[in-house]
Design a protein around this motif. Structure first.
Motif, PDB file in Angstrom:
ATOM      1  N   VAL A 298      -6.546   5.619  -4.820  1.00 44.45           N
ATOM      2  CA  VAL A 298      -5.559   6.304  -3.982  1.00 44.45           C
ATOM      3  C   VAL A 298      -4.990   5.368  -2.918  1.00 44.45           C
ATOM      4  N   THR A 299      -5.699   4.296  -2.597  1.00 42.61           N
ATOM      5  CA  THR A 299      -5.185   3.333  -1.610  1.00 42.61           C
ATOM      6  C   THR A 299      -3.938   2.627  -2.129  1.00 42.61           C
ATOM      7  N   ALA A 300      -3.724   2.627  -3.460  1.00 44.01           N
ATOM      8  CA  ALA A 300      -2.568   1.940  -4.041  1.00 44.01           C
ATOM      9  C   ALA A 300      -1.333   2.841  -4.110  1.00 44.01           C
ATOM     10  N   LEU A 301      -1.472   4.107  -3.720  1.00 43.89           N
ATOM     11  CA  LEU A 301      -0.351   5.043  -3.822  1.00 43.89           C
ATOM     12  C   LEU A 301       0.592   4.899  -2.643  1.00 43.89           C
ATOM     13  N   SER A 302       1.889   5.065  -2.911  1.00 46.10           N
ATOM     14  CA  SER A 302       2.878   5.086  -1.839  1.00 46.10           C
ATOM     15  C   SER A 302       2.827   6.434  -1.124  1.00 46.10           C
ATOM     16  N   GLY A 303       3.560   6.543  -0.015  1.00 44.60           N
ATOM     17  CA  GLY A 303       3.606   7.813   0.709  1.00 44.60           C
ATOM     18  C   GLY A 303       4.134   8.938  -0.150  1.00 44.60           C
ATOM     19  N   GLY A 304       5.169   8.659  -0.952  1.00 46.24           N
ATOM     20  CA  GLY A 304       5.731   9.675  -1.831  1.00 46.24           C
ATOM     21  C   GLY A 304       4.757  10.107  -2.915  1.00 46.24           C
ATOM     22  N   GLU A 305       3.985   9.141  -3.463  1.00 49.11           N
ATOM     23  CA  GLU A 305       3.012   9.467  -4.506  1.00 49.11           C
ATOM     24  C   GLU A 305       1.849  10.284  -3.943  1.00 49.11           C
ATOM     25  N   ARG A 306       1.433   9.985  -2.706  1.00 48.76           N
ATOM     26  CA  ARG A 306       0.385  10.788  -2.078  1.00 48.76           C
ATOM     27  C   ARG A 306       0.857  12.228  -1.881  1.00 48.76           C
ATOM     28  N   MET A 307       2.126  12.379  -1.487  1.00 44.49           N
ATOM     29  CA  MET A 307       2.672  13.726  -1.316  1.00 44.49           C
ATOM     30  C   MET A 307       2.704  14.460  -2.653  1.00 44.49           C
ATOM     31  N   ARG A 308       3.094  13.771  -3.722  1.00 44.93           N
ATOM     32  CA  ARG A 308       3.127  14.415  -5.042  1.00 44.93           C
ATOM     33  C   ARG A 308       1.733  14.820  -5.506  1.00 44.93           C
ATOM     34  N   LEU A 309       0.740  13.986  -5.218  1.00 42.88           N
ATOM     35  CA  LEU A 309      -0.638  14.325  -5.589  1.00 42.88           C
ATOM     36  C   LEU A 309      -1.097  15.569  -4.841  1.00 42.88           C
ATOM     37  N   MET A 310      -0.780  15.655  -3.559  1.00 39.61           N
ATOM     38  CA  MET A 310      -1.184  16.830  -2.780  1.00 39.61           C
ATOM     39  C   MET A 310      -0.467  18.076  -3.287  1.00 39.61           C
TER      40      MET A 310
END
Length: 619
Positions: A445-457
């Motif tokens: 998860v440290t490799a995810l961008s801000g947008g990808e973290r939002m999509r995961l949530m």
């Protein structure tokens, strides 16, 4: 007049084409909005224009002496500098000149024998200071402080401010510098709604050119006059604001799709004709060379056709469907006489309101007004200092924080499965609906961008058992297409929706009740636009009465003798007030308020005429 011209720029990273053929012509007073999907190369293009990187191919011409302002990373300042000191570094040379004038004034008071020489030097320095706008520095800095709401950051050491606070100060500093080309990458981040609206007004009257990247659709509509979309490494120009871009792109896509369909029909007809000619040539006795040659000629013609790419009518977006599980209590929340204090400083007092089942409540207010605190009260993360909060017994809450954190050692799929209990195959299938394909689900998860973290949530929330959604800045880090997908999903959500947001398009589209935090709490039964108009109408009426009263009290003060610099500063300030009143007149529908505003504008215009007369007499 041209200030920057890009011709066929290309740029690669790690063997991947980021920009393949980019051309852009920027003129002196352009207001250009650069849009595109996350990862499309917008920041790469900005860095090329700011000459922080070099293109792999193509040419870029810039006007001689062009000054560019681009806030890419936070500059370093001496640790003794406060936020206010950093703002003043925008005028370093003029501040030095002002100090020189002060030293000359002290010398003239003590060194009488050299008075003539000192006076000559002082006169030249004063003319230079006035010519460069030195007497307007204080009003410019004050305007920036008030507009961006920087008051709370001024006295604190700059190096101790948070990243967002430092960005606000540096944005203000860059706007004070007033470069020929102002490059802004998501300038509305870290700003509250009032500051965003002030920035809109500032940029529309900015003397230079503006190139900005933003996902704020209302901001784009109000500021830009041209939109350039970066897609597949190419720029596509639309000569209008964001609303024009949306309608024009839809029209062009439909035209391209019809052209694609017509070409596909023609290609099919030619292939059928070639097949028939070959069949007839083979069936002839003997086989017909003439028919073979004709088939071959048609094949060459088919190869020469420039194929139209099949247009993608709908962008690839997450597959969002929120479902409300279980019947919600009729009263979701009831706050009775709630108060919150920190270090004996009250944040709210005597707050009473209700959130009913299926309500759509937006919470807005300035930064620091307590929006996040109110959410934490509703979520039960903190307890009120006074009063009572009642939560419905059947409430099942799904919460999306703007600060998304996951265990650093976990993989994307592990985070998802820790919240949604399914096997790995089902997890991968569900994550693919949110554009996490193939081996990407095994990324840390440290490799995810801000947008990808939002999509995961969002993927976790979509598959959670909930009937109340509490969202804190949910559109942060999402591009425009993803915001549209989120809004469509929330429109069909059958539960209760509570959100904090600075995205006015999002607020106006989804919410029918607005709770405004401004030292007190006020609830409006309407969208953000409705609430803002009500507050503005009330503010205009109050300010009009105050201005009329103070105008009568200060009438004699206007007649008092002032120096030329003081007169010029007063004229500039009054002209800014007149311009603001003109904007309010444009949007005010109430005839009584229009007449009050018009009267006030006339009075200010009269005061400006008086000051101009005094300025002419003083010269």
């Amino acid at each position: 007049m041209m200030i920057c011209d890009l011709q066929h720029l290309t740029k690669q990273f790690g063997g991947d084409d980021i920009l393949t053929d980019v051309s852009l012509f920027i003129e002196q007073h352009d207001r250009i909005g650069l849009i595109g999907r996350n990862g499309s190369g917008k920041t790469t293009l900005l860095r090329l224009i700011a000459t922080l990187d070099s293109p792999d191919a193509g040419t870029m011409y810039q006007k001689s002496g062009l000054t560019i302002g681009y806030l890419e990373q936070l500059p370093q300042f001496d640790h003794v500098l406060t936020g206010l000191d950093v703002l003043w570094t925008a005028f370093a040379s003029l501040v030095d000149l002002r100090h020189s004038l002060q030293r000359l004034e002290q010398q003239m008071a003590t060194e009488i024998e050299q008075l003539d020489q000192l006076l000559e030097r002082y006169t030249l320095a004063t003319e230079r200071f006035e010519r460069q706008g030195g007497y307007l520095l204080d009003s410019k800095v004050e305007r920036m402080i008030n507009g961006l709401h920087l008051q709370s950051l001024l006295s604190r050491p700059f190096h101790q401010l948070s990243g967002g606070e430092q960005t606000k100060i540096c944005l203000g500093r860059m706007l004070l510098v007033e470069p020929d080309l102002l490059i802004l990458d998501e300038p509305t981040n870290h700003l509250d709604l009032a500051a965003v609206e002030w920035l809109e007004s500032f940029l529309t009257s900015y003397a230079g050119a503006v190139l900005l990247v933003s996902h704020d659709r209302v901001f784009l509509d109000r500021v830009v006059t041209r939109v350039v979309e970066l897609e597949d490494g190419h720029l596509h120009l639309y000569r209008g604001n964001y609303t024009f871009y949306v309608s024009e792109k839809e029209r062009l896509l439909l035209e391209q799709f019809h052209a694609y369909q017509e070409q596909q029909k023609k290609i099919k007809q030619m292939k059928d004709a070639i097949r028939r000619l070959r069949q007839w040539a083979n069936e002839a006795s003997p086989p017909s060379e003439k028919l073979f040659r004709k088939a071959k000629s048609m094949e060459r013609a088919l190869e020469r056709i420039e194929r139209i790419k099949r247009p993608q009518l709908e962008a690839e977006t997450p597959d969002l469907v929120f479902s409300a599980h279980g019947k919600t209590s009729q009263t979701v929340y009831r706050l009775e006489d709630v108060g919150v204090s920190f270090s004996e400083r009250p944040l709210f007092q005597s707050v009473t309101f209700e959130v009913m089942a299926k309500d759509r409540l937006a919470i807005v207010g300035a930064n620091g007004s307590g929006k996040s605190t109110l959410l934490h009260l509703l979520l039960g993360k903190i307890e009120p200092t006074t009063g009572l909060i009642l939560r419905g017994p059947s409430v099942k809450i799904g919460y999306l924080s703007q600060h998304i954190t996951f265990p650093d050692t976990d993989r994307l799929i592990d985070v998802f499965r820790s919240q949604i209990h399914v096997d790995e195959g089902t997890a991968r299938q569900r994550l693919a609906q949110f554009l996490f394909f193939g081996p990407r689900v095994f990324l840390p998860v440290t490799a995810l961008s801000g947008g990808e973290r939002m999509r995961l949530m969002l993927a976790i929330l979509v598959h959670s058992d909930l009937n109340v959604l509490v969202l804190d800045e949910p559109t942060n880090h999402l591009d425009i297409d993803s915001r549209d997908a989120l809004e469509e999903a929330l429109e069909s959500f059958d539960g209760t929706l509570i959100a904090v947001s600075h995205d006015r398009y999002f607020l106006n589209r989804l919410f029918s009740k607005t709770l405004w935090l401004d030292q007190t709490i006020e609830v409006f039964h309407g969208s953000y636009e409705y609430a803002a108009s009500k507050r503005q109408a009330r503010s205009v009426t109050t300010n009009t009465h105050k201005s009329l009263s103070t105008g009568r009290q200060q009438k004699n003060l206007i007649q008092a003798p002032l120096t030329s610099p003081q007169l010029e500063e007063a004229i500039q300030r009054l002209e800014a007030e007149v311009a603001l009143l003109a904007q309010q007149l444009d949007i005010t529908q109430d005839l009584i308020k229009v007449s009050e505003l018009f009267l006030l504008r006339e009075q200010l215009s009269t005061r400006i005429d008086v000051l101009y007369e005094q300025l002419l007499l003083s010269e």
